[in-house]
Design a protein around this motif. Structure first.
Motif: not given
Length: 178
Positions: A153-166
């Motif tokens: 398994t691997d977590i794949i980053p997706i281009t997009g908006q992070s949550c406001g807290y991050i």
């Protein structure tokens, strides 16, 4: 076989956005753990011919009629279960593990939390997060590769908006000139 695992897309569109389509094109199967939101987005993903999915709590009633609450399928001898809500806890996976054992699966893919979790014990528990509506994480999906019964398994980053807290937490401690 290469699978892309997603959940909680919450999209009201009749096509797959380019940033997701580019990712999905790289995989043999798309596994969606619910909360498409709209029938039109579900149909767009279904049209790829690569979709395995369950409905989520926020899905349009038409999506809920088409999709099961739980799904079990096999890939190269590995049994995979999919549900939307396995647990409301991001800390304690006991209930999620028991659900996987009750379903008789090697891997349980679940959603609802909008943030990625990969936990391995006697079963593999995977919450892929959300590629479009992340909570306390960046937008992402999880890649699951099954090769002759071996699983990675691997977590794949997706281009997009992070949550406001991050976004806010990343700014802490930085001066205005940075």
């Amino acid at each position: 076989m290469k699978l892309i695992l997603v959940s909680d897309t919450h999209l009201q569109t009749d096509s797959i956005p380019a940033f997701l389509s580019d990712v999905f094109d790289q995989y043999d199967m798309i596994v969606h753990a619910g909360d498409f939101d709209s029938l039109s987005f579900y149909k767009a993903l279904e049209a790829t011919g690569k979709l395995k999915a369950v409905h989520g709590n926020s899905d349009d009633p038409a999506v809920r009629e088409l999709l099961p609450e739980k799904l079990v399928f096999e890939v190269e001898g590995v049994k995979i279960g999919v549900v939307h809500e396995a647990s409301l806890s991001i800390v304690d996976s006991t209930a999620t593990r028991y659900m996987a054992l009750e379903m008789g699966v090697d891997i349980l893919v679940y959603g609802h939390l909008h943030r990625p979790i990969i936990e391995k014990s006697d079963v593999l528990l995977i919450c892929p997060g959300s590629p479009t509506k992340a909570r306390m994480s960046d937008p992402c999906a999880v890649e699951l590769v099954i090769d002759n019964g071996s699983v990675t398994t691997d977590i794949i980053p997706i281009t997009g908006q992070s949550c406001g807290y991050i976004d806010y937490s990343r700014k802490l401690g930085k001066s205005d000139s940075e």
